[in-house]
Write a protein that holds these residues in place. Structure first.
Motif, PDB file in Angstrom:
ATOM      1  N   LEU A   9      49.656  41.311  44.080  1.00 54.75           N
ATOM      2  CA  LEU A   9      50.451  40.952  45.261  1.00 54.75           C
ATOM      3  C   LEU A   9      49.835  41.424  46.568  1.00 54.75           C
ATOM      4  CD1 LEU A   9      54.109  41.636  44.022  1.00 54.75           C
ATOM      5  CD2 LEU A   9      52.842  39.483  44.045  1.00 54.75           C
ATOM      6  N   PHE A  10      49.171  42.586  46.526  1.00 53.66           N
ATOM      7  CA  PHE A  10      48.692  43.174  47.780  1.00 53.66           C
ATOM      8  C   PHE A  10      47.175  43.375  47.826  1.00 53.66           C
ATOM      9  CE2 PHE A  10      52.925  44.989  46.757  1.00 53.66           C
ATOM     10  CZ  PHE A  10      53.656  44.310  47.728  1.00 53.66           C
ATOM     11  N   ASN A  11      46.485  43.012  46.734  1.00 54.11           N
ATOM     12  CA  ASN A  11      45.037  43.208  46.660  1.00 54.11           C
ATOM     13  C   ASN A  11      44.665  44.651  46.996  1.00 54.11           C
ATOM     14  OD1 ASN A  11      42.400  42.344  46.158  1.00 54.11           O
ATOM     15  ND2 ASN A  11      42.023  41.909  48.333  1.00 54.11           N
ATOM     16  N   ALA A  12      45.457  45.589  46.499  1.00 51.51           N
ATOM     17  CA  ALA A  12      45.261  47.006  46.798  1.00 51.51           C
ATOM     18  C   ALA A  12      45.034  47.790  45.511  1.00 51.51           C
ATOM     19  CB  ALA A  12      46.471  47.563  47.536  1.00 51.51           C
ATOM     20  N   LYS A  13      44.068  48.694  45.562  1.00 46.85           N
ATOM     21  CA  LYS A  13      43.819  49.559  44.424  1.00 46.85           C
ATOM     22  C   LYS A  13      44.784  50.743  44.455  1.00 46.85           C
ATOM     23  CE  LYS A  13      38.930  48.413  43.896  1.00 46.85           C
ATOM     24  NZ  LYS A  13      37.540  48.934  43.838  1.00 46.85           N
ATOM     25  N   SER A  14      45.128  51.250  43.286  1.00 46.49           N
ATOM     26  CA  SER A  14      46.043  52.393  43.217  1.00 46.49           C
ATOM     27  C   SER A  14      45.699  53.253  42.012  1.00 46.49           C
ATOM     28  CB  SER A  14      47.498  51.914  43.114  1.00 46.49           C
ATOM     29  OG  SER A  14      47.681  51.121  41.954  1.00 46.49           O
TER      30      SER A  14
END
Length: 216
Positions: A9-14
């Motif tokens: 959804l956010f193209n963010a790594k976590s």
């Protein structure tokens, strides 16, 4: 699985850090007597009375079943809420609403002595109540979500039901006729607590993240 949501959804790594639980093998069985309960004489739900946890689905399916056991619902919401009220006014003599249980020994005994634990939580990552049910050796019947499948290793440590009362009714019928398999789920539940659910590893992972933020 939350990691995939952030990526999609956010193209963010976590960084994913699981919740932890300590295995427990015994408790005081007299703790459940205050509710008139007997060992393996009830199914158990633990959680807030909110739509995401699907207690309504579980109650509706249970009421449709011919189970002679009780269904114990532990939890509430700290405010007036139409959803919670609708659950509490459901009419069936097998339903038992305890409200919040704040004594950890009472809660442990409720887990230890249930016939099976229903997990209806639909969203989120590693759920504390599900991990606790594993740590306490419960036979787990869970809503079929990717979070539950990951935690229960695709059915190795629990059975799954779909999001409808008929599926719930059917899994109760299956549990009723397959006592040996239910006992096998209890016997192997704690084996599902892999290293990632160990509190020492969990706290170590948090320290790694905090150190990384301080020294990027």
């Amino acid at each position: 699985m939350n990691q995939k949501v952030y990526e999609e959804l956010f193209n963010a790594k976590s960084t994913v850090i699981a919740y932890g639980a300590n295995p427990s093998f015994d408790s005081d069985p007299s703790k459940i007597e205050k509710w008139g309960l007997e060992k393996e004489g009830y199914y158990l739900i633990v959680g807030r009375m909110i739509p995401d946890n699907n207690a309504d689905l579980i109650l509706e399916g249970f009421i449709q079943s011919d189970s002679t056991k009780k269904l114990v619902i532990v939890g509430d919401v700290p405010f007036q809420d139409e959803y919670a009220i609708r659950l509490k006014i459901m009419k069936d003599e097998r339903l038992l609403f305890t409200g919040y249980v704040t004594d950890p020994e009472e809660l442990k005994s409720l887990y230890h002595n249930c016939f099976a634990y229903f997990h209806g939580h639909e969203y989120g990552g590693t759920n504390p109540t599900l991990i606790k049910a594993m740590a306490y050796g419960c036979a787990i019947l869970a809503l079929d979500t990717r979070f539950s499948r990951e935690t229960l290793q695709n059915g190795k440590h629990g059975w799954f039901f779909g999001k409808n009362p008929t599926d719930l009714k059917n899994i109760i019928s299956k549990a009723k006729s397959e006592h040996e398999k239910i006992q096998e789920l209890r016997d192997t539940a704690r084996d599902g607590l892999t290293d990632k659910y160990n509190w020492d590893r969990v706290t170590g992972r948090y320290l790694e993240v905090f150190e990384g933020l301080r020294n990027p």
